[in-house]
Design a protein around this motif. Structure first.
Motif, short mmCIF file in Angstrom:
data_model
loop_
_atom_site.label_atom_id
_atom_site.label_comp_id
_atom_site.label_asym_id
_atom_site.label_seq_id
_atom_site.Cartn_x
_atom_site.Cartn_y
_atom_site.Cartn_z
N ILE A 56 0.87 -1.18 0.00
CA ILE A 56 0.00 0.00 0.00
C ILE A 56 0.91 1.24 0.00
O ILE A 56 1.77 1.38 0.89
N PRO A 57 0.79 2.14 -1.00
CA PRO A 57 1.75 3.24 -1.14
C PRO A 57 1.93 4.09 0.12
O PRO A 57 3.05 4.47 0.46
N THR A 58 0.84 4.39 0.83
CA THR A 58 0.98 5.21 2.05
C THR A 58 1.75 4.45 3.13
O THR A 58 2.56 5.04 3.86
N VAL A 59 1.54 3.16 3.21
CA VAL A 59 2.30 2.34 4.16
C VAL A 59 3.79 2.42 3.82
O VAL A 59 4.64 2.63 4.69
N LEU A 317 -3.84 10.37 6.47
CA LEU A 317 -3.05 9.18 6.11
C LEU A 317 -3.95 7.93 6.16
O LEU A 317 -3.83 7.04 5.30
N LEU A 318 -4.81 7.90 7.16
CA LEU A 318 -5.69 6.74 7.30
C LEU A 318 -6.65 6.65 6.10
O LEU A 318 -6.82 5.57 5.50
N ALA A 319 -7.22 7.79 5.74
CA ALA A 319 -8.15 7.80 4.61
C ALA A 319 -7.44 7.36 3.33
O ALA A 319 -7.98 6.58 2.53
N GLN A 320 -6.22 7.86 3.17
CA GLN A 320 -5.45 7.50 1.97
C GLN A 320 -5.15 5.99 1.95
O GLN A 320 -5.29 5.33 0.92
N THR A 321 -4.73 5.46 3.09
CA THR A 321 -4.43 4.03 3.19
C THR A 321 -5.67 3.21 2.83
O THR A 321 -5.60 2.24 2.05
#
Ligand code: PLP
Length: 413
Positions: A56-59, A317-321
């Protein structure tokens, strides 16, 4: 007998992993015929449409930004407090039950299963799961000197077989005081099945009836490793609310994992969450499982826990993930839909798939059919009574036409 110095309980232990074996055969074929010609449906990890292991890119971004001091420290044995709090919130979403709840960090979901078996059943006890099950359950039971028993998961209508389940639960609970029951839902491995809310009502009514005898304790161990790929976030979590206000001798434990939901497979980070109407049961849960962590692996991966806590605390960040993971989920759905549609066209029977990483085709001679599929350079995992296809790992392009090849291979053997 071969020469051995192992203790009596350890003699003969040998875990041959069919999944890694099938994956090795696929890799060999890819080297021989070219990757484009080979379908590797063995891997239990999400591969993107270019067949790359996807993070996952944000991760990835958050992880790569960590300084060394966020990577190497020891963590508290129970887990980082912010991580535990975040895991509890993410696990329940809008469906937190009315109960005392606490969490202990574990080495992946596997660690949660390990601790539950060890701390909530006696040596020699039976542990119960369905006849279609993730192979390591049996290894975990055997290593802890327990025995895994099974019930028939599906009835004639391909629905949850509450009759077979009840009969087994009653049979075992008549013989032992504690019963750990492993229920892998939603998005079960290997079938993709999920218990419905009404299935859960029947299951919990059965448990309540069984524990009227207060010497009996039922510990449902709900393995939710695939919950983040099981459908709409709150819809697939609604059953969790039902774990509120249960009798104190029913202790649901959730085995949660960052492996799939956060694509952190090898970082070995999970959590076990205990849910009880009785505060003392949860205090004990915290204490005994932390103790077993100390005795098994000490503390777990600091950076993965920190990563989750950081993502949770920053709502963007959570929403993006969640959005990026949603795209992976949509791709898995698309691949599964291709297979299911084509299976119907060629009359190929599959087990009831609702969501998740795997579809299973029941067959009488799985090894022979898998072998035959190698003619078409298709590699899947033979199980005891079927073949597991990792829809998480096969691109849409390669998925197209695969059901027909399965039907052909089954006919040929
Ligand atoms: N449960 C099931 C059914 C799984 O398939 C897996 C991983 O493949 C796990 C639990 C736990 O995985 P981990 O220990 O990597 O969190």
């Amino acid at each position: 007998m071969t020469y051995s110095v192992a203790a009596s309980h350890a003699k003969g232990k040998c875990a041959t992993d069919k999944i890694f074996g099938a994956n090795a055969a696929a890799a060999k074929a890819a080297a021989q015929y070219g990757k484009n010609k080979v379908v590797n449906a063995t891997i239990g990890a999400f591969m993107d449409e270019q067949e790359r292991l996807a993070c996952i890119p944000t991760v990835e971004k958050v992880f790569k930004n960590f300084s060394i001091n966020h990577i190497i420290p020891y963590a508290p044995i129970a887990g980082l407090p912010d991580y535990l709090a975040a895991m509890i919130e993410l696990t329940f979403a809008d469906h937190k039950p009315e109960a005392y709840i606490d969490a202990v960090a574990t080495a992946g979901g596997t660690g949660a299963i390990h601790h539950t078996i060890w701390n909530y059943s006696e040596i020699g006890d039976m542990i119960l799961t369905s006849d279609w099950y993730w192979g390591p359950y049996k290894i975990l039971c055997q290593d802890a000197l327990r025995t895994l028993d099974t019930y028939t998961l599906f009835d004639d209508q391909q629905k949850f077989n509450i009759g077979a389940f009840s009969a087994k639960v009653r049979e075992i609970i008549a013989k032992q005081n504690n019963l750990v029951i492993i229920i892998n839902t939603p998005a079960h491995n290997p079938t993709g099945f999920s218990l419905s809310d009404s299935d859960w009502d029947q299951v919990l009514d059965l448990f309540k009836d069984c524990v009227k005898d207060t010497t009996k304790h039922i510990i449902p161990l709900i393995d939710i490793a695939y919950i983040d790929y099981a459908g709409e976030k709150n819809a697939c979590r609604s059953f969790l609310k039902k774990f509120g206000n249960l009798p104190a001798n029913i202790l649901p434990i959730l085995a949660c994992s960052m492996s799939k939901g956060f694509t952190m497979y090898g970082q070995r980070t999970g959590v076990m969450i205990g849910i009880s109407s009785n505060k003392e049961i949860i205090t004990e849960f915290q204490s005994i499982n932390q103790f077993t962590s100390r005795a098994t692996w000490s503390n777990i991966n600091y950076s993965a826990m920190k990563l989750l806590a950081d993502i949770y605390q920053d709502k963007s960040l959570l929403a993006q993930t969640e959005q990026e993971r949603g795209e992976y989920y949509a791709l898995i759905r698309k691949r599964a839909d291709i297979f299911m549609r084509e299976a119907q066209e060629v009359n190929l029977h599959i087990l009831p798939y609702i969501a998740g990483f795997f579809i299973t085709v029941p067959v009488e001679n799985p090894e022979a059919v898998c072998e035959k599929l190698h003619d078409d350079h298709i590699f899947a995992v033979p199980l005891a009574k079927g073949i597991r296809i990792a829809v998480c790992a096969v691109t849409s392009e390669k998925m197209t036409g695969m059901a027909g090849k399965f039907a052909k291979a089954i006919q040929a053997v």
